[in-house]
Design an enzyme around this catalytic site. Structure first.
Site, PDB file in Angstrom:
ATOM      1  N   GLU A  60      -3.492  61.602 -21.478  1.00 28.84           N
ATOM      2  CA  GLU A  60      -3.575  62.468 -20.294  1.00 28.84           C
ATOM      3  C   GLU A  60      -4.176  61.763 -19.081  1.00 28.84           C
ATOM      4  O   GLU A  60      -4.089  62.270 -17.961  1.00 28.84           O
ATOM      5  CB  GLU A  60      -4.377  63.727 -20.614  1.00 28.84           C
ATOM      6  N   CYS A  83     -11.161  55.359 -24.874  1.00 30.05           N
ATOM      7  CA  CYS A  83     -11.177  54.439 -26.004  1.00 30.05           C
ATOM      8  C   CYS A  83     -10.201  54.919 -27.062  1.00 30.05           C
ATOM      9  O   CYS A  83     -10.196  56.096 -27.420  1.00 30.05           O
ATOM     10  CB  CYS A  83     -12.586  54.356 -26.585  1.00 30.05           C
ATOM     11  N   GLU A  88      -4.961  54.981 -39.252  1.00 31.11           N
ATOM     12  CA  GLU A  88      -4.062  54.704 -40.368  1.00 31.11           C
ATOM     13  C   GLU A  88      -2.595  54.888 -40.030  1.00 31.11           C
ATOM     14  O   GLU A  88      -1.730  54.540 -40.829  1.00 31.11           O
ATOM     15  CB  GLU A  88      -4.426  55.610 -41.547  1.00 31.11           C
ATOM     16  N   THR A  89      -2.281  55.433 -38.861  1.00 32.51           N
ATOM     17  CA  THR A  89      -0.883  55.721 -38.520  1.00 32.51           C
ATOM     18  C   THR A  89      -0.453  54.950 -37.276  1.00 32.51           C
ATOM     19  O   THR A  89      -1.259  54.294 -36.612  1.00 32.51           O
ATOM     20  CB  THR A  89      -0.690  57.227 -38.254  1.00 32.51           C
ATOM     21  N   HIS A  91       0.239  56.220 -34.539  1.00 34.34           N
ATOM     22  CA  HIS A  91      -0.186  56.944 -33.334  1.00 34.34           C
ATOM     23  C   HIS A  91      -0.988  56.025 -32.401  1.00 34.34           C
ATOM     24  O   HIS A  91      -0.892  56.138 -31.180  1.00 34.34           O
ATOM     25  CB  HIS A  91      -1.017  58.169 -33.725  1.00 34.34           C
ATOM     26  N   ASN A 115      -7.926  49.779 -15.039  1.00 33.46           N
ATOM     27  CA  ASN A 115      -7.698  50.307 -16.387  1.00 33.46           C
ATOM     28  C   ASN A 115      -8.854  49.925 -17.300  1.00 33.46           C
ATOM     29  O   ASN A 115      -8.994  48.766 -17.673  1.00 33.46           O
ATOM     30  CB  ASN A 115      -6.376  49.795 -16.952  1.00 33.46           C
TER      31      ASN A 115
END
Length: 171
Positions: A60, A83, A88-89, A91, A115
């Site tokens: 966002e 941060c 584990e994925t 994502h 950034n």
């Protein structure tokens, strides 16, 4: 791991006040607070002012910056803070890539953005990078935004008639 020295540009100076918007995703509150402390100190050291808003997550951040850039003309630049820690994925890759891409695209459209969204493997890396007494990535992101504001002021406002103009008279 060996320490590497990095060159840091001198802090820019301004002939009129600078106001930055700090957009932070406080998912990891301690990390976000350290990033904010570093960013605020850098802005204030340059004689600037700042306002802070919080958003739910790193994805966002660019949306909020884009909205502020279009709707609130009072900001000279923006600092993206947050941060993302690998889980584990996949994502992690999505959040890292898309938040960075969004910020880059907004910068290419002319917004002055530093950034400071950390993308790390674990909390220990995040703590070192966020801590103002260590790597101070929040301060570095604010410095980047200030340098871009200085460049924008040096080069002046965009000229009319440059680039593609939709619906213009071609004759």
């Amino acid at each position: 791991m060996a320490s590497t020295d990095h060159y840091t540009l001198p802090r820019p100076e301004f002939d009129r006040p600078v106001k930055l918007l700090l957009v932070v995703a406080p998912f990891y509150r301690k990390i976000a607070d350290d990033l904010l402390a570093g960013a605020r100190a850098e802005i204030e050291a340059a004689g600037g002012t700042h306002e802070t808003i919080e958003v739910p997550g790193a994805l966002e951040v660019p949306t909020a910056i884009g909205m502020a850039g279009r709707m609130k003309k009072e900001f000279d630049g923006f600092v993206a803070l947050g941060c993302v820690i690998r889980g584990e994925t996949t994502h992690y890759e999505t959040v890292c890539n898309d938040s960075s891409r969004g910020i880059t695209l907004l910068g290419l459209q002319g917004l002055c953005i530093g950034n400071g969204i950390l993308t790390v493997e674990d909390m220990g890396q995040a703590e070192v990078r966020a801590d103002p007494a260590q790597q101070n990535k929040g301060g570095g992101a604010a410095a980047a935004a200030l340098h871009l504001v200085a460049l924008a002021r040096q080069w002046g406002a965009p000229q009319q008639g440059i680039g593609f103009q939709a619906g213009g008279d071609m004759s």
